[in-house]
Design a protein around this motif. Structure first.
Motif, PDB file in Angstrom:
ATOM      1  N   ARG A  10       1.539  -1.255   0.213  1.00  0.00           N
ATOM      2  CA  ARG A  10      -0.333   0.084   0.220  1.00  0.00           C
ATOM      3  C   ARG A  10       0.971   1.339  -0.415  1.00  0.00           C
ATOM      4  O   ARG A  10       0.776   2.531  -1.308  1.00  0.00           O
ATOM      5  CB  ARG A  10      -1.034   0.029   1.276  1.00  0.00           C
ATOM      6  CG  ARG A  10      -1.660   1.131   1.520  1.00  0.00           C
ATOM      7  CD  ARG A  10      -2.584   1.384   2.442  1.00  0.00           C
ATOM      8  NE  ARG A  10      -1.425   1.448   3.859  1.00  0.00           N
ATOM      9  CZ  ARG A  10      -2.234   1.932   4.779  1.00  0.00           C
ATOM     10  NH1 ARG A  10      -3.623   1.295   5.331  1.00  0.00           N
ATOM     11  NH2 ARG A  10      -0.929   1.715   5.968  1.00  0.00           N
ATOM     12  N   GLU A  49      -4.727   2.547 -13.676  1.00  0.00           N
ATOM     13  CA  GLU A  49      -4.362   0.873 -12.767  1.00  0.00           C
ATOM     14  C   GLU A  49      -3.467   0.845 -11.267  1.00  0.00           C
ATOM     15  O   GLU A  49      -4.277   0.144 -10.698  1.00  0.00           O
ATOM     16  CB  GLU A  49      -3.284   0.323 -13.899  1.00  0.00           C
ATOM     17  CG  GLU A  49      -3.967  -0.072 -15.194  1.00  0.00           C
ATOM     18  CD  GLU A  49      -2.851  -0.327 -15.904  1.00  0.00           C
ATOM     19  OE1 GLU A  49      -1.685  -0.838 -15.546  1.00  0.00           O
ATOM     20  OE2 GLU A  49      -3.491  -0.119 -17.513  1.00  0.00           O
ATOM     21  N   ALA A  52      -6.470   1.443  -8.664  1.00  0.00           N
ATOM     22  CA  ALA A  52      -7.194   0.239  -8.719  1.00  0.00           C
ATOM     23  C   ALA A  52      -7.281  -0.810  -7.854  1.00  0.00           C
ATOM     24  O   ALA A  52      -7.445  -1.683  -6.622  1.00  0.00           O
ATOM     25  CB  ALA A  52      -8.004  -0.049  -9.936  1.00  0.00           C
ATOM     26  N   GLU A  53      -5.894  -0.789  -7.710  1.00  0.00           N
ATOM     27  CA  GLU A  53      -5.109  -2.026  -7.302  1.00  0.00           C
ATOM     28  C   GLU A  53      -5.067  -1.031  -5.547  1.00  0.00           C
ATOM     29  O   GLU A  53      -5.449  -1.817  -4.473  1.00  0.00           O
ATOM     30  CB  GLU A  53      -3.444  -2.155  -7.588  1.00  0.00           C
ATOM     31  CG  GLU A  53      -3.212  -2.754  -9.010  1.00  0.00           C
ATOM     32  CD  GLU A  53      -2.026  -3.025  -9.737  1.00  0.00           C
ATOM     33  OE1 GLU A  53      -0.628  -2.685  -8.750  1.00  0.00           O
ATOM     34  OE2 GLU A  53      -1.706  -2.800 -10.956  1.00  0.00           O
ATOM     35  N   GLN A  55      -7.123   0.550  -4.147  1.00  0.00           N
ATOM     36  CA  GLN A  55      -8.161   0.340  -3.764  1.00  0.00           C
ATOM     37  C   GLN A  55      -8.658  -0.644  -3.512  1.00  0.00           C
ATOM     38  O   GLN A  55      -9.105  -0.826  -1.721  1.00  0.00           O
ATOM     39  CB  GLN A  55      -9.319   0.568  -4.471  1.00  0.00           C
ATOM     40  CG  GLN A  55     -10.764   1.232  -3.917  1.00  0.00           C
ATOM     41  CD  GLN A  55     -11.693   1.157  -4.504  1.00  0.00           C
ATOM     42  OE1 GLN A  55     -11.542   2.195  -6.421  1.00  0.00           O
ATOM     43  NE2 GLN A  55     -13.180   0.492  -5.078  1.00  0.00           N
ATOM     44  N   ASP A  56      -8.530  -1.724  -3.666  1.00  0.00           N
ATOM     45  CA  ASP A  56      -8.548  -3.201  -3.242  1.00  0.00           C
ATOM     46  C   ASP A  56      -7.944  -3.551  -2.614  1.00  0.00           C
ATOM     47  O   ASP A  56      -8.181  -3.911  -1.007  1.00  0.00           O
ATOM     48  CB  ASP A  56      -8.051  -4.072  -4.622  1.00  0.00           C
ATOM     49  CG  ASP A  56      -8.726  -5.454  -4.250  1.00  0.00           C
ATOM     50  OD1 ASP A  56      -9.785  -5.813  -3.840  1.00  0.00           O
ATOM     51  OD2 ASP A  56      -7.500  -6.038  -4.309  1.00  0.00           O
ATOM     52  N   LEU A  57      -6.241  -3.118  -2.172  1.00  0.00           N
ATOM     53  CA  LEU A  57      -5.115  -3.230  -1.404  1.00  0.00           C
ATOM     54  C   LEU A  57      -6.203  -2.446   0.444  1.00  0.00           C
ATOM     55  O   LEU A  57      -6.466  -3.136   1.447  1.00  0.00           O
ATOM     56  CB  LEU A  57      -3.750  -2.174  -1.210  1.00  0.00           C
ATOM     57  CG  LEU A  57      -3.370  -3.619  -1.798  1.00  0.00           C
ATOM     58  CD1 LEU A  57      -1.528  -3.382  -2.102  1.00  0.00           C
ATOM     59  CD2 LEU A  57      -2.929  -5.247  -0.743  1.00  0.00           C
ATOM     60  N   ARG A  59      -9.243  -1.673   0.811  1.00  0.00           N
ATOM     61  CA  ARG A  59     -10.288  -2.849   1.093  1.00  0.00           C
ATOM     62  C   ARG A  59      -9.870  -3.832   1.926  1.00  0.00           C
ATOM     63  O   ARG A  59     -10.723  -4.479   3.214  1.00  0.00           O
ATOM     64  CB  ARG A  59     -10.865  -2.910   0.012  1.00  0.00           C
ATOM     65  CG  ARG A  59     -12.211  -3.631   0.088  1.00  0.00           C
ATOM     66  CD  ARG A  59     -13.035  -3.633  -1.011  1.00  0.00           C
ATOM     67  NE  ARG A  59     -12.020  -4.708  -1.787  1.00  0.00           N
ATOM     68  CZ  ARG A  59     -12.337  -6.387  -2.058  1.00  0.00           C
ATOM     69  NH1 ARG A  59     -12.397  -6.248  -0.240  1.00  0.00           N
ATOM     70  NH2 ARG A  59     -11.305  -6.722  -2.218  1.00  0.00           N
ATOM     71  N   ARG A  60      -9.298  -4.498   1.539  1.00  0.00           N
ATOM     72  CA  ARG A  60      -8.232  -5.778   1.977  1.00  0.00           C
ATOM     73  C   ARG A  60      -7.676  -5.448   3.150  1.00  0.00           C
ATOM     74  O   ARG A  60      -8.415  -6.463   4.725  1.00  0.00           O
ATOM     75  CB  ARG A  60      -7.531  -6.711   1.636  1.00  0.00           C
ATOM     76  CG  ARG A  60      -8.600  -6.879  -0.008  1.00  0.00           C
ATOM     77  CD  ARG A  60      -7.198  -7.640  -0.680  1.00  0.00           C
ATOM     78  NE  ARG A  60      -6.686  -9.151  -0.581  1.00  0.00           N
ATOM     79  CZ  ARG A  60      -6.015  -9.561  -0.562  1.00  0.00           C
ATOM     80  NH1 ARG A  60      -4.725  -9.482  -1.830  1.00  0.00           N
ATOM     81  NH2 ARG A  60      -4.966 -10.900   0.071  1.00  0.00           N
ATOM     82  N   ARG A  63     -10.639  -4.308   5.851  1.00  0.00           N
ATOM     83  CA  ARG A  63     -11.282  -5.693   6.215  1.00  0.00           C
ATOM     84  C   ARG A  63     -10.765  -7.121   7.543  1.00  0.00           C
ATOM     85  O   ARG A  63     -11.367  -7.064   8.038  1.00  0.00           O
ATOM     86  CB  ARG A  63     -11.949  -6.324   5.057  1.00  0.00           C
ATOM     87  CG  ARG A  63     -12.417  -7.901   5.679  1.00  0.00           C
ATOM     88  CD  ARG A  63     -13.406  -8.690   4.492  1.00  0.00           C
ATOM     89  NE  ARG A  63     -14.073  -7.684   3.551  1.00  0.00           N
ATOM     90  CZ  ARG A  63     -14.220  -6.937   2.220  1.00  0.00           C
ATOM     91  NH1 ARG A  63     -12.848  -8.074   1.289  1.00  0.00           N
ATOM     92  NH2 ARG A  63     -15.134  -6.722   1.489  1.00  0.00           N
ATOM     93  N   ASP A 156      -9.829 -11.348   2.308  1.00  0.00           N
ATOM     94  CA  ASP A 156      -9.898 -10.928   0.464  1.00  0.00           C
ATOM     95  C   ASP A 156     -11.118 -10.160   0.402  1.00  0.00           C
ATOM     96  O   ASP A 156     -12.011  -9.766   1.217  1.00  0.00           O
ATOM     97  CB  ASP A 156     -10.179 -12.549   0.196  1.00  0.00           C
ATOM     98  CG  ASP A 156      -8.712 -13.329  -0.908  1.00  0.00           C
ATOM     99  OD1 ASP A 156      -8.078 -12.174  -1.165  1.00  0.00           O
ATOM    100  OD2 ASP A 156      -9.039 -14.685  -0.592  1.00  0.00           O
TER     101      ASP A 156
END
Length: 156
Positions: A10, A49, A52-53, A55-57, A59-60, A63, A156
Motif C-alpha cells: 500500500r 491501474e 484500482a490496485e 483501492q483493493d489493497l 479494502r482488504r 477488512r 480477501d
C-alpha cells in the motif's frame, strides 16, 4: 500474504500514484513544435491501474484490521484507534510542558529585574512524567500492532 506485506505494498502504491501525478502534471502541456517529455495519456492510464490496485489493497487491509482480534487490545482497528489517540495525547502533554516551562518562547524571557516574571500555570515535571507514561504505553501498543501485522493473514 501477511498484513505487513500488504501495508508495504500500500505504501509503495501511494508513492507510485504520487510519482505518476507529478509526471502527468509535468507532461500535460508542452510547447508547439516540441514533443512532451512523456505520454500524459499513458501515465494517466497507468495511474488509474495503480489506483484500482490501491483501492483493493485498502479494502482488504481494512477488512483484515476489523476482523483480526489481538487479545486485550480488541481488534487491530481498535488498537490503531488507541495508538492514534495515544500519539495525540503525548503531543498535547509535551506541548503543554514545553509551553509551561518557557521552551516555546525561544529566548524571549525576562531581560531585566523590573520586568514581570512569567509563571507556569501547569506542573511541568508532572506533565513530563505523564508524557513519559503515555510514550511507554504507545511503544508497547505499537509493538503488539507490529507483531500482529506479521502474524495475521490478509483477508480477501
Amino acid at each position: 500474504m501477511k498484513l505487513a506485506e500488504a501495508l508495504s505494498q500500500r505504501a509503495d502504491a501511494v508513492r507510485r500514484v504520487e510519482q505518476l501525478r507529478t509526471r502527468v502534471t509535468h507532461s500535460a502541456r508542452f510547447h508547439e513544435g516540441e514533443e512532451p517529455a512523456e505520454d500524459a495519456v499513458a501515465l494517466l492510464a497507468e495511474s488509474e491501474e495503480v489506483l484500482a490496485e490501491l483501492q483493493d489493497l485498502i479494502r482488504r487491509i481494512n477488512r483484515t484490521n476489523s476482523a483480526a482480534e489481538i487479545g486485550a487490545d480488541g481488534t487491530l482497528t481498535d488498537a490503531l484507534a488507541r495508538r492514534d489517540v495515544l500519539r495525540m495525547h503525548h503531543a498535547v502533554l509535551t506541548s503543554a510542558a514545553d509551553a509551561a516551562s518557557g521552551r516555546a518562547e525561544h529566548g524571549f524571557g525576562r531581560q531585566m529585574r523590573s520586568e514581570l516574571r512569567m509563571l507556569s500555570a501547569l506542573p511541568v515535571a508532572e506533565l513530563r512524567q505523564r508524557a513519559d507514561g503515555v510514550a511507554r504505553d504507545l511503544r508497547d501498543l505499537d509493538v503488539r500492532v507490529q507483531r500482529a501485522n506479521w502474524e495475521v493473514d490478509l483477508l480477501d
